[in-house]
Design an enzyme around this catalytic site. Structure first.
Site, PDB file in Angstrom:
ATOM      1  N   ARG A   1      -3.444  -2.288   5.039  1.00  0.00           N
ATOM      2  CA  ARG A   1      -3.542  -2.397   6.489  1.00  0.00           C
ATOM      3  C   ARG A   1      -2.677  -1.319   7.134  1.00  0.00           C
ATOM      4  O   ARG A   1      -1.488  -1.189   6.823  1.00  0.00           O
ATOM      5  CB  ARG A   1      -3.065  -3.775   6.946  1.00  0.00           C
ATOM      6  CG  ARG A   1      -3.254  -4.046   8.430  1.00  0.00           C
ATOM      7  CD  ARG A   1      -2.738  -5.441   8.776  1.00  0.00           C
ATOM      8  NE  ARG A   1      -3.060  -5.814  10.139  1.00  0.00           N
ATOM      9  CZ  ARG A   1      -2.662  -6.946  10.724  1.00  0.00           C
ATOM     10  NH1 ARG A   1      -1.927  -7.818  10.017  1.00  0.00           N
ATOM     11  NH2 ARG A   1      -2.980  -7.220  11.956  1.00  0.00           N
TER      12      ARG A   1
ATOM     13  N   GLU B   1       3.712   9.294   1.186  1.00  0.00           N
ATOM     14  CA  GLU B   1       3.621  10.300   0.133  1.00  0.00           C
ATOM     15  C   GLU B   1       2.209  10.593  -0.349  1.00  0.00           C
ATOM     16  O   GLU B   1       1.940  11.679  -0.881  1.00  0.00           O
ATOM     17  CB  GLU B   1       4.500   9.866  -1.049  1.00  0.00           C
ATOM     18  CG  GLU B   1       5.973   9.960  -0.666  1.00  0.00           C
ATOM     19  CD  GLU B   1       6.896   9.268  -1.642  1.00  0.00           C
ATOM     20  OE1 GLU B   1       7.514   9.966  -2.447  1.00  0.00           O
ATOM     21  OE2 GLU B   1       7.011   8.032  -1.576  1.00  0.00           O
TER      22      GLU B   1
ATOM     23  N   ASN C   1       0.351   1.203  12.254  1.00  0.00           N
ATOM     24  CA  ASN C   1       0.418   1.949  13.505  1.00  0.00           C
ATOM     25  C   ASN C   1      -0.438   3.193  13.326  1.00  0.00           C
ATOM     26  O   ASN C   1      -0.108   4.080  12.528  1.00  0.00           O
ATOM     27  CB  ASN C   1       1.864   2.342  13.834  1.00  0.00           C
ATOM     28  CG  ASN C   1       1.982   3.082  15.165  1.00  0.00           C
ATOM     29  OD1 ASN C   1       1.265   4.028  15.437  1.00  0.00           O
ATOM     30  ND2 ASN C   1       2.916   2.640  15.993  1.00  0.00           N
TER      31      ASN C   1
END
Length: 701
Positions: A586, A663, A589
């Site tokens: 999920r 990353e 932001n």
């Protein structure tokens, strides 16, 4: 900001954005304490040996100089777990750039001038800094970084390769790379109350660890040390553990009785704070004529320093990516007279997936198969190494959605099939993966009588937007607008939390914040009386939950697509387009996530085309030691860059259903670009970066 910004996934603006653009955000060197002094390190100018004499007289005679610390008179510290922190404790010089003295003066300029006046004499010893796969001292360590076994073997990889009808046997090289955050490694130390209490402001990815380290080194209880990192100007892994700057600052402050700031000069960083170790890869892939892998070996040779074993885990990604019954992944190491390598964004995965995904592209060429189709036919139903089921794995969806968005179907698969005047144009694809990491964390949530909330946790915002996302997690759990929640981070006096690293920060911190706020919401719902003036506070500790063994293999995945042009006249490679699609749980932001993805992709572009460090074998030094010589990409280097993601639901992660995203953007990007260059030119380059000299020479052959 209204309550609409509290929904997880919404593109909420950074909470600290106004402070940063107005200059009021205070970084580690920006604490103007009364009487503050500045210190400048003196680096060793030999690659191996001992200091035999240090002449500080000329430096001490210069204006503003307060003292010069050497190994003969610097404060003593306990033996550190990390030998790179044992600065100014003995005369040894394990590599060029090792700190052999520290000048303390009233201003940075005075300290720098005096450092140049310190004269050091050495007993020089022969050194060896050259990495090669056949080095006589190469050995197989027990483990690679992260506790991964150095070797993993399944079935009969040698036999499978020998009998495979289609084979690829290729060697790849990734050079040393450097983190170079915008804010160099900096610490300001201040002893208080006749040196009974220590306060440190440092540029670090985790102040809980810094405090514990300083307590052990200086023989102090942790509760007498406060370490803050309110704002950090990037780290990319190099600030994941304490570095010499913080130890030197504390030493100098103890000696002078003043607050002292140590800001490592940028030219000192390659030798002082770690680097991505160079990796030499040999990959052998065997497959049937249908493209199904039958055998895989990925052997990696890398280097570390004489004082510390650090093993870049570059063969580990090959253990999880593709269904292959016979495999061997192996790491070997050479200890040399070089600075100690350390963490750099996606350690292991970034160089390892460059080699693996380049080899997969080569195999697709040998098979005459579309490289996306090759990856699809080798999709595993379980993690190949552990046999565990994946908690979620949507690489197939990423590849297909990316192909649609990129226009892959219109690609002419023949190498060197598209030219625009002197430009050869090609496209390439590569997959990406990064493990889901999470660690126990504590947090505190408080409800105040005015209807606002305070969340306190020693998370670190290294520019990723952690404050904002944690506030969103809290607001969502509390069912309140975002602007009614204040989140405090970056102080070791706050509830303990792990460092920002391994793409584990938000998953770890958010879990404890979610738990604290959920409990607080329950307490408020059950309460019938008004809140006291101090409010009510709830604590959470995810120990035993976040660190519990999972029956699932948990990873994020992605797919990168690149379009490049290669100038036949100059050899210059330009990236016209980068497009990536991710499956990373999920997304909490949308704004900060896209920023993280694009940042990683841009860093991967640098890895592919511009970033490289050369070890001078005669002097034992990195020759590209500043941003004038070590070239990082800029906006103009990629005109079009897009990051997308699929809606991935995974119930086996954390309460938010999120995976780390910091990353995975770099993982595989260099391979996608390299594969596009091969498609453009018909030439396979296996040695990064793809600079014009290499490309032009190959085009001329």
């Amino acid at each position: 900001m209204t309550g609409t910004g509290s929904t997880l996934g919404a593109p909420a603006e950074r909470r600290e954005g106004h402070q940063k653009v107005t200059g009021s955000a205070r970084y580690a060197a920006e604490h103007p304490l009364p009487g503050r002094a500045h210190a400048w390190p003196v680096p060793a100018t030999i690659a191996r040996g001992r200091v035999t004499a240090v002449d500080t007289a000329a430096a001490l005679d210069l204006p503003g100089v307060l003292t010069v610390l050497t190994h003969e008179d610097a404060p003593r510290i306990a033996d550190p777990d990390d030998p790179t922190l044992a600065v100014l404790q003995d005369p040894r010089v394990p590599h060029r750039g090792w700190c052999v003295a520290l000048v303390v003066a009233r201003s940075p300029e005075e300290a720098r001038a005096a450092a140049g006046a310190v004269r050091v004499e050495y007993a020089v010893e022969e050194h060896d800094v050259a990495l090669r796969a056949d080095h006589p001292d190469v050995y197989e360590p027990e483990t690679a970084n992260g506790g991964y076994p150095a070797r993993r073997e399944h079935g009969d990889p040698e036999g499978a390769f020998a009998s495979a009808p289609v084979r690829v046997d290729a060697a790849y090289r990734v050079p040393p790379l450097h983190n170079h955050p915008m804010e160099p490694h900096t610490s300001t130390a201040h002893w208080q109350g006749d040196q009974e209490r220590l306060v440190v402001h440092t540029s670090s990815q985790g102040t809980t660890t810094v405090r514990a380290t300083l307590a052990a080194l200086f023989g102090m209880p942790e509760d007498r040390i406060t370490v803050t990192a309110g704002h950090v100007g990037g780290g990319f892994g190099s600030k994941g553990t304490p570095r010499p700057d913080v130890v030197l600052a504390v030493m100098a402050a103890r000696r002078t009785g003043r607050p002292v700031t140590v800001a490592l000069p940028r030219r000192h960083l390659p030798a002082s704070v770690g680097h991505r170790a160079p990796t030499l890869h040999r990959i052998r892939l065997g497959a049937g004529t249908d493209g199904r892998l039958t055998g895989l070996t990925h052997d990696v040779v890398t280097h570390s320093s004489r004082i510390k074993e650090f093993v870049e885990q570059a063969a580990v990604p090959a253990r999880v990516m593709y269904a292959v019954p016979h495999s061997r992944t192996l790491h070997r190491l050479v200890r040399l007279d070089v600075p100690t390598p350390s963490w750099m964004r996606a350690p292991g995965e970034a160089p390892g997936m460059y080699a693996l995904e380049s080899a997969m592209d080569e195999l697709a060429g040998e098979l005459g198969m579309d490289p996306i189709q090759l990856r699809l036919v080798n999709e595993p139903d379980r993690e190949p190494d552990s046999g565990k089921p994946f908690s979620s794995r949507h690489l197939t969806e990423c590849l297909r959605d990316g192909a649609r968005r990129f226009g892959w179907a219109g690609r002419d698969p023949r190498p060197r099939s598209h030219a625009e005047g002197p430009l050869l144009v090609g496209t390439g694809v590569a997959a990406a993966t990064y493990p889901v990491l999470v660690a126990p964390s504590t947090a505190e949530a408080r409800a105040l009588p005015d209807g606002t909330f305070v969340v306190r946790i020693n998370a670190t915002d290294i520019g990723t937007g952690a404050r904002t996302v944690l506030t969103q997690v809290a607001a969502d759990a509390l069912g309140t607008p975002l602007d009614r929640v204040r989140t405090e981070v970056g102080d070791s006096d706050l509830p303990s939390a792990p460092l920002a690293g391994g793409s584990s920060g938000t998953a770890s911190w958010g879990w404890s914040v979610h738990e604290a706020c959920t409990r607080l919401a329950g307490a408020l719902a059950a309460r019938t009386s008004p809140l006291p003036d101090e409010g009510i506070t709830v604590h959470a500790d995810t120990t035993g939950q976040a660190d519990a063994d999972s029956p699932y293999a948990r990873h994020a995945f992605g797919a990168h697509f690149a379009e490049t042009s290669v100038d036949r006249v100059t050899g210059e490679v330009r990236v016209r387009r980068l497009l990536s699609v991710y499956a990373a749980g999920r997304i909490l932001n949308a704004r900060t996530a896209r920023s993280q993805f694009i940042g990683g992709m841009t860093m991967g572009l640098g890895m592919a085309l511009t970033e490289s460090s050369t070890m001078d074998t005669a002097f034992g030094d990195f020759t590209e030691s500043d941003l004038a010589a070590y070239h990082v990409p800029v906006h103009a280097d990629v005109p079009r860059i897009e990051a997308h993601w699929i809606d991935e639901e995974d119930a086996h992660l954390n309460p938010m259903g999120s995976k780390g995203i910091g990353e995975i953007g770099i993982v595989g990007t260099a391979a996608a670009i390299g594969n596009a260059v091969h498609h453009a030119t018909g030439i396979r380059f296996r040695d990064l970066p793809l600079t014009p000299d290499k490309v032009l020479a190959a085009l001329a052959d």
